[in-house]
Design an enzyme around this catalytic site. Structure first.
Site, PDB file in Angstrom:
ATOM      1  N   TYR A   1     -24.935   1.186  68.411  1.00 14.59           N
ATOM      2  CA  TYR A   1     -25.659   1.133  67.129  1.00 14.59           C
ATOM      3  C   TYR A   1     -24.714   1.285  65.935  1.00 14.59           C
ATOM      4  O   TYR A   1     -24.998   2.023  64.999  1.00 14.59           O
ATOM      5  CB  TYR A   1     -26.773   2.186  67.077  1.00 14.59           C
ATOM      6  CG  TYR A   1     -27.663   2.214  68.291  1.00 14.59           C
ATOM      7  CD1 TYR A   1     -28.070   1.022  68.913  1.00 14.59           C
ATOM      8  CD2 TYR A   1     -28.104   3.415  68.838  1.00 14.59           C
ATOM      9  CE1 TYR A   1     -28.888   1.041  70.032  1.00 14.59           C
ATOM     10  CE2 TYR A   1     -28.927   3.445  69.953  1.00 14.59           C
ATOM     11  CZ  TYR A   1     -29.315   2.255  70.549  1.00 14.59           C
ATOM     12  OH  TYR A   1     -30.127   2.280  71.656  1.00 14.59           O
ATOM     13  N   HIS A   2     -23.612   0.536  65.980  1.00 15.13           N
ATOM     14  CA  HIS A   2     -22.630   0.572  64.895  1.00 15.13           C
ATOM     15  C   HIS A   2     -22.354  -0.833  64.354  1.00 15.13           C
ATOM     16  O   HIS A   2     -21.195  -1.248  64.262  1.00 15.13           O
ATOM     17  CB  HIS A   2     -21.319   1.205  65.384  1.00 15.13           C
ATOM     18  CG  HIS A   2     -21.470   2.587  65.916  1.00 15.13           C
ATOM     19  ND1 HIS A   2     -20.590   3.144  66.825  1.00 15.13           N
ATOM     20  CD2 HIS A   2     -22.404   3.547  65.665  1.00 15.13           C
ATOM     21  CE1 HIS A   2     -20.979   4.376  67.111  1.00 15.13           C
ATOM     22  NE2 HIS A   2     -22.078   4.643  66.418  1.00 15.13           N
ATOM     23  N   PRO A   3     -23.383  -1.580  63.949  1.00 13.36           N
ATOM     24  CA  PRO A   3     -23.140  -2.945  63.460  1.00 13.36           C
ATOM     25  C   PRO A   3     -22.473  -2.929  62.092  1.00 13.36           C
ATOM     26  O   PRO A   3     -22.732  -2.049  61.265  1.00 13.36           O
ATOM     27  CB  PRO A   3     -24.549  -3.539  63.385  1.00 13.36           C
ATOM     28  CG  PRO A   3     -25.431  -2.355  63.109  1.00 13.36           C
ATOM     29  CD  PRO A   3     -24.815  -1.222  63.897  1.00 13.36           C
TER      30      PRO A   3
END
Length: 549
Positions: free
Chosen positions: A464-466
């Site tokens: 969850y690090h876009p």
């Protein structure tokens, strides 16, 4: 409705920008947020972190398109739809990133964003409790702490790293990132210390910041200049006028989506969607990057893990204790030990990240086995795979089309195979002898490259690090979307400031560098001279050229 500055998004960067723009009282600020209140234990209790990420009330709930290299699975891609944005639903882990990350940004055209430039902004934003003296901020809005580290499994993990020959670090957010050590958390007095708690709520008390609950449809552009934002609120379409500038801080999915809906993006794609082209910027939506991870899980032969607290009754007990005292298990995210390692000799910086957890659970929060256990979240953080974000239609309510193209570079497979084998080596150290039971996942029979690849295709998930979809760069770079002062190239009075402008993904969790981006962007917006560059030199492993540890 109007203000000097209109900010779209109240997340990590947007809240920091609102705080700084309103600081001296000269300017009025409107912050537009589609989500609602962050009040309540699901968000504020650190141990409840899995809940808001899975609740539609707080989360945009996006899914990727089928990923061809991951058995065509659609990967969960949460983003915060709540006051505080993703800082209100994340894992509460605080990582600045490595010095080389920001030096790479400058090499890619983001002049003035090298490590020496951004370190003063990290210090300005931090209120560090126990970090390395001289390297950490001590009076900023963002409280950063370490957990109690009372579980013996945390200590076993760190000792195992030392036994395997790796470095130890006293403060990975200080001069030395590489090694095994204690993880830092954005928690204060037992509560989640989101960007909303740190920045937005204090700013709202000043009287010159207004929070507007509304859904942004597009940026209004007249004669090449952004003059406001069209929103939906209470069933009506309204215009929020910006007397000075519009700042988009809506996430790496929604920032490019909003730009494209406003006519800023790849001309051919906009025309296909029936949208009038205001500025042909082919980089909008391109360059999507992310971190992936898998869970490596082991049975614990001693009843010391958090397994006993997984039944509903005991979760309720922990929740009640937190509600009464803001203490107990509920006051930690339980990520209290970690590691930042290099996968091979010759690397300038770590590329493998570990989050250690003293329980073995699945992504849905259920026990991975009917026994005590422990696990590491293992990720290769410098993937060369790139994806994109595009529009599904010209309807603002349609979700964006998200294609990560995970594992599309051959090196990704090599690195993740190494991660599996390296974790077995670490969990096989003497420090775990008193705790180590059978391997739950991947499983002791998963040994060959082919077997590991099959496991990865089935079990790799997003961390969850876009980032990267409105890339910052030189104004002459055709793929750059914003210049080093966060100004959208080709449109006046419009900036983007959030993780979408990162030229390259940083090594670690993104909340910290996203807040730093908001801090630095605010100085650019106000026309201030940037903070003086730092002359501090980070630690370099003297064995890096010949060893991975």
């Amino acid at each position: 409705m109007q203000a000097d500055y209109v900010i779209v998004g109240s997340g990590s960067a947007g809240s920091a920008i609102a705080y700084r723009l309103s600081e001296d009282g000269r300017y009025s600020v409107i912050v537009i947020e589609a989500g609602g209140s962050d009040f309540g234990p699901f968000i504020q209790m650190p141990a409840a972190l899995a809940w808001p990420m899975s609740m539609k009330r707080y989360n945009w709930g996006y899914l990727s398109e089928p990923e061809p290299n991951l058995d065509n699975r659609r990967i969960t891609a949460p983003r915060g739809k709540v006051i505080g944005g993703s800082s209100s639903i994340n894992g509460l882990v605080y990582v600045r990133g490595h010095a080389e990350d920001f030096n790479r940004w400058e090499e890619l055209g983001a002049q003035g964003w090298a490590y020496a430039d951004v370190l003063p902004y990290f210090k300005r934003m931090e209120h560090s409790h126990g970090g390395e003296e001289g390297w950490r901020g001590t009076d900023g809005p963002l409280h950063v702490q370490r957990g109690p580290v009372s579980n013996p499994l945390f200590h076993a993990f760190i000792q195992a790293g030392a036994q395997a020959g790796f470095e130890l670090t006293d403060d990975y957010n200080g001069s030395k990132q590489e090694g095994f050590g204690l993880m830092e958390q954005t928690i204060h007095n037992g509560r989640r210390w989101s960007a909303a708690n740190a920045y937005l709520k204090p700013a709202l008390k000043r009287g010159n910041v207004t929070l507007v609950n509304g859904f942004a449809r597009k940026v209004i552009i007249e004669n090449g200049r952004a003059v406001g934002v069209e929103i939906e609120r209470r069933g009506r379409v309204e215009t929020v006028k910006a007397n000075r500038e519009v700042i988009v801080s809506a996430s790496s999915f929604n920032s490019p989506k909003l730009l494209m809906l406003s006519g800023i993006g790849p001309a051919a794609h906009l025309k296909d969607m029936g949208i009038e082209v205001k500025a042909d910027r082919p980089g909008v939506g391109a360059n999507l990057q992310d971190h992936m991870e898998f869970y490596f899980q082991q049975v614990s032969t001693k009843p010391v893990s958090l397994y006993s607290w997984l039944p509903w009754f005991w979760q309720g007990v922990a929740g009640a204790q937190w509600l009464l005292s803001k203490g107990g298990l509920g006051a930690s995210n339980q990520f209290e030990a970690c590691a930042f390692l290099r996968s091979a000799p010759g690397l300038k910086q770590p590329d493998i990240q570990y989050h250690f957890l003293p329980v073995a659970i699945s992504y849905d929060g259920k026990a991975a086995a009917k026994s005590h256990g422990f696990q590491a979240h293992v990720g290769y953080n410098l993937s060369k795979s790139r994806g994109n974000v595009t529009l599904r239609s010209a309807d603002p309510h349609d979700d964006p089309v998200i294609r990560f193209n995970y594992m599309s570079h051959p090196e990704d497979w090599e690195k993740f195979r190494h991660c599996v084998r390296l974790t077995r080596e670490i969990f096989g150290q003497k420090a775990f002898d008193d705790f180590r039971g059978p391997e739950i996942q991947p499983g002791e029979n998963i040994e060959t490259d082919e077997q590991i690849d099959a496991f990865l295709r089935e079990h790799l998930e997003s961390a969850y690090h876009p980032c990267g979809t409105c890339r910052m760069g030189d104004r002459n770079d055709p793929m750059a979307v914003v210049d080093p002062e966060c100004r959208v190239i080709g449109v006046e009075g419009l900036r983007v400031a959030d993780s979408s402008i990162f030229p390259h993904v940083t090594y670690g969790n993104l909340n910290g560098p996203s807040i730093m981006t908001g801090e630095k962007a605010a100085d650019h917006i106000l026309g201030k001279t940037p903070l003086p560059r730092s002359n501090q030199e980070p630690w370099v492993n003297p064995r890096a050229a010949v060893s991975d540890r």
